[in-house]
Design an enzyme around this catalytic site. Sequence first.
Site, PDB file in Angstrom:
ATOM      1  N   GLN A 139      41.460  33.857  36.508  1.00 18.75           N
ATOM      2  CA  GLN A 139      40.838  32.650  37.020  1.00 18.75           C
ATOM      3  C   GLN A 139      39.685  32.190  36.127  1.00 18.75           C
ATOM      4  OE1 GLN A 139      41.671  31.130  40.261  1.00 18.75           O
ATOM      5  NE2 GLN A 139      43.489  32.420  40.094  1.00 18.75           N
ATOM      6  N   LYS A 155      31.532  31.645  38.963  1.00 15.41           N
ATOM      7  CA  LYS A 155      32.865  31.214  39.402  1.00 15.41           C
ATOM      8  C   LYS A 155      32.711  29.860  40.075  1.00 15.41           C
ATOM      9  CE  LYS A 155      35.736  34.363  40.507  1.00 15.41           C
ATOM     10  NZ  LYS A 155      36.516  35.458  41.156  1.00 15.41           N
ATOM     11  N   ASP A 174      40.737  30.777  43.120  1.00 13.88           N
ATOM     12  CA  ASP A 174      39.725  31.588  43.785  1.00 13.88           C
ATOM     13  C   ASP A 174      38.750  30.684  44.530  1.00 13.88           C
ATOM     14  OD1 ASP A 174      40.840  33.854  42.811  1.00 13.88           O
ATOM     15  OD2 ASP A 174      39.108  34.516  41.654  1.00 13.88           O
ATOM     16  N   ILE A 256      27.500  35.692  40.179  1.00 20.67           N
ATOM     17  CA  ILE A 256      27.803  37.087  40.503  1.00 20.67           C
ATOM     18  C   ILE A 256      27.195  37.988  39.439  1.00 20.67           C
ATOM     19  CG2 ILE A 256      29.652  38.726  41.021  1.00 20.67           C
ATOM     20  CD1 ILE A 256      31.498  36.199  41.326  1.00 20.67           C
ATOM     21  N   LEU A 257      26.422  38.961  39.855  1.00 24.84           N
ATOM     22  CA  LEU A 257      25.779  39.863  38.903  1.00 24.84           C
ATOM     23  C   LEU A 257      26.824  40.614  38.091  1.00 24.84           C
ATOM     24  CD1 LEU A 257      23.033  40.912  37.928  1.00 24.84           C
ATOM     25  CD2 LEU A 257      23.209  42.731  39.613  1.00 24.84           C
ATOM     26  N   TYR A 258      26.698  40.554  36.780  1.00 21.66           N
ATOM     27  CA  TYR A 258      27.638  41.219  35.885  1.00 21.66           C
ATOM     28  C   TYR A 258      27.444  42.729  35.981  1.00 21.66           C
ATOM     29  CZ  TYR A 258      29.947  42.483  31.467  1.00 21.66           C
ATOM     30  OH  TYR A 258      30.759  43.042  30.511  1.00 21.66           O
ATOM     31  N   LEU A 259      28.540  43.432  36.149  1.00 20.74           N
ATOM     32  CA  LEU A 259      28.491  44.884  36.285  1.00 20.74           C
ATOM     33  C   LEU A 259      28.740  45.512  34.920  1.00 20.74           C
ATOM     34  CD1 LEU A 259      28.172  47.301  38.121  1.00 20.74           C
ATOM     35  CD2 LEU A 259      30.593  47.144  38.697  1.00 20.74           C
ATOM     36  N   ASP A 300      44.805  39.959  47.699  1.00 22.13           N
ATOM     37  CA  ASP A 300      45.101  39.966  46.266  1.00 22.13           C
ATOM     38  C   ASP A 300      44.463  41.142  45.529  1.00 22.13           C
ATOM     39  OD1 ASP A 300      46.434  38.685  44.119  1.00 22.13           O
ATOM     40  OD2 ASP A 300      44.545  37.883  43.390  1.00 22.13           O
ATOM     41  N   GLU A 305      38.857  49.016  41.023  1.00 26.90           N
ATOM     42  CA  GLU A 305      37.996  49.623  40.017  1.00 26.90           C
ATOM     43  C   GLU A 305      37.145  50.706  40.653  1.00 26.90           C
ATOM     44  OE1 GLU A 305      39.206  45.641  38.612  1.00 26.90           O
ATOM     45  OE2 GLU A 305      38.276  46.344  40.467  1.00 26.90           O
TER      46      GLU A 305
END
Length: 346
Positions: A139, A155, A174, A256-259, A300, A305
């Site tokens: 997406q 997003k 999404d 969204i906080l990047y991991l 979905d 992870e």
Amino acid sequence: MMSLNYAFGFSILLLALVLLNIYFFYTLNTVDRKSPKFNIPSLKLDVTSSIVGDIYEYLNYLPSQYRNKNPKFAVIKKNLITSFNNTKNVNPTSVWLETTSWSNNNSLFPHENGAAGKILQMLQTSHIAFVDNAPKGTQLKLLFLIEGNQKVYFKPKRYDLSHTIQGSIYAGYDRHNSEVFAYYMAMILNFKWIPPSVIRKVHMDKDVLPVATNGLKSTILKKNDGVSCIYGKCFFCKANETVCPENNGELEGAAILYLDKQLKVYKSPWRRKVKATLSRKRLLNLINVAIFDFLIQNGDRHRYEVYGDQIILLDNGKGLGNPSVDELDILAPLYQCCSQSQLGDI
């Protein structure tokens, strides 16, 4: 920031659904069929499994206390709201230092003493240093580098909140609000393994284009009216399916906080059917995730992870598609675990 009243307004109903599912399987073989009737809503379902029919049958015999709110939740709700609203004296350096160096077996990020509110404020308001495509995944999403050298996924909004997705549970784009709602609900359910997410608006001409990379600019099209729209770079991204700003020039989306951690990726054993032998802890963890996905109607999660020994709740954008449909097959890990012919005694 996403309205807390919006998130917590749904929390009581969602929490009750979790309790109903858990208690059903606990009392499956010991229920007293003389208990008072529990009036569940009438739902239009294609009941193709005896398990599904049993779920709704046994709901009728739950004891009366499960129809009432748990008074203990009031304290939890108050503490969560206090933490989310604590946005005073926010220092970007200290916030990201604590967040990225956080090491705890019980949570992915700090969430007590107002840490959650500070993280969300930084995600929502920090200055954007550059913007690029985030090509990983199916997406369209963008990658921001914000103040404090912190990476953030963005997003963009595809649908209005009232829009209903027709078709399969994984149909459509999404939903940005599903990412944010999933974070708030995870906190309510004490699932501390999810990246913080918040609604953010960015101005296309002021915030994005001046700091856009050449790669991003190559996926931006200018319409006849002069509006710049993005189609991005991803598995399903197409030049004729763009995201355009609103009339005020702003793009709304989920920040969204990047991991930035090493994650192990596994195919979900329920993607087709259970084949592998799973540990007791992993199986129960997957059951928790299935309940969570059922509540937001996310069907979905074809892979998951893992960080350490915990499943991370990433990519929750396929939730909140159609409020009129309950996709009970999402609960397959839950009701299959109670069938000894499928998995044995756990």
